[in-house]
Scaffold this motif. Structure first.
Motif, mmCIF file in Angstrom:
data_model
loop_
_atom_site.group_PDB
_atom_site.id
_atom_site.type_symbol
_atom_site.label_atom_id
_atom_site.label_comp_id
_atom_site.label_asym_id
_atom_site.label_seq_id
_atom_site.Cartn_x
_atom_site.Cartn_y
_atom_site.Cartn_z
ATOM 1 N N ARG A 34 48.500 4.939 37.965
ATOM 2 C CA ARG A 34 47.243 5.503 38.452
ATOM 3 C C ARG A 34 47.223 5.679 39.966
ATOM 4 N NH1 ARG A 34 42.418 2.088 36.518
ATOM 5 N NH2 ARG A 34 41.663 2.786 38.512
ATOM 6 N N GLY A 35 47.803 4.749 40.709
ATOM 7 C CA GLY A 35 47.773 4.804 42.170
ATOM 8 C C GLY A 35 48.452 6.044 42.718
ATOM 9 N N LYS A 36 49.644 6.331 42.199
ATOM 10 C CA LYS A 36 50.378 7.499 42.697
ATOM 11 C C LYS A 36 49.674 8.793 42.307
ATOM 12 C CE LYS A 36 54.998 5.601 43.008
ATOM 13 N NZ LYS A 36 56.392 5.688 42.568
ATOM 14 N N THR A 53 41.529 21.951 50.981
ATOM 15 C CA THR A 53 40.538 21.988 52.056
ATOM 16 C C THR A 53 41.108 22.659 53.302
ATOM 17 O OG1 THR A 53 39.546 19.959 51.208
ATOM 18 C CG2 THR A 53 38.994 20.572 53.458
ATOM 19 N N SER A 54 42.329 22.285 53.687
ATOM 20 C CA SER A 54 42.918 22.889 54.885
ATOM 21 C C SER A 54 43.226 24.370 54.660
ATOM 22 C CB SER A 54 44.171 22.134 55.311
ATOM 23 O OG SER A 54 45.191 22.280 54.364
ATOM 24 N N PHE A 55 43.573 24.740 53.433
ATOM 25 C CA PHE A 55 43.813 26.149 53.117
ATOM 26 C C PHE A 55 42.527 26.956 53.285
ATOM 27 C CE2 PHE A 55 43.934 29.566 49.892
ATOM 28 C CZ PHE A 55 45.021 30.271 50.368
ATOM 29 N N LEU A 77 48.222 11.496 44.851
ATOM 30 C CA LEU A 77 48.687 12.884 44.776
ATOM 31 C C LEU A 77 47.506 13.839 44.687
ATOM 32 C CD1 LEU A 77 51.089 14.835 44.476
ATOM 33 C CD2 LEU A 77 50.903 14.514 42.014
ATOM 34 N N MET A 78 46.507 13.479 43.890
ATOM 35 C CA MET A 78 45.319 14.333 43.771
ATOM 36 C C MET A 78 44.574 14.405 45.109
ATOM 37 S SD MET A 78 45.183 15.741 40.884
ATOM 38 C CE MET A 78 46.933 15.768 40.619
ATOM 39 N N GLY A 79 44.559 13.295 45.851
ATOM 40 C CA GLY A 79 43.945 13.303 47.179
ATOM 41 C C GLY A 79 44.667 14.259 48.114
ATOM 42 N N GLU A 80 45.989 14.248 48.054
ATOM 43 C CA GLU A 80 46.779 15.151 48.890
ATOM 44 C C GLU A 80 46.547 16.602 48.488
ATOM 45 O OE1 GLU A 80 48.664 14.458 51.590
ATOM 46 O OE2 GLU A 80 47.879 12.430 51.378
#
Length: 72
Positions: A24-26, A39-41, A30-33
């Protein structure tokens, strides 16, 4: 049976396998990234549109023909 014919049980099985392999952590990291990337796009697209609007506004201000500019 092709890839387009997976169905709900196949999707659930794939999700469970991915969860077991990565944890779950990874996956949440990954979803956060992915979210940050989206957002930056969007931010980059908005900045590009603002620059284009500014360029159009600059060109629209000076409507004097090239031949008449030196007569001022």
């Amino acid at each position: 049976m092709g890839i387009g014919n997976i169905g709900l049980p196949g999707i659930l099985l794939i999700a469970v396998v991915v969860l077991v392999l990565f944890g779950r952590g990874k996956i949440s990291g990954l979803m956060g990234e992915v979210g940050k990337g989206i957002t930056s796009f969007k931010k980059g697209i908005n900045e590009g549109e603002k620059e284009l609007e500014e360029e159009v506004a600059e060109t629209a201000k000076d409507v004097t023909p090239e031949d008449d500019k030196d007569k001022v």
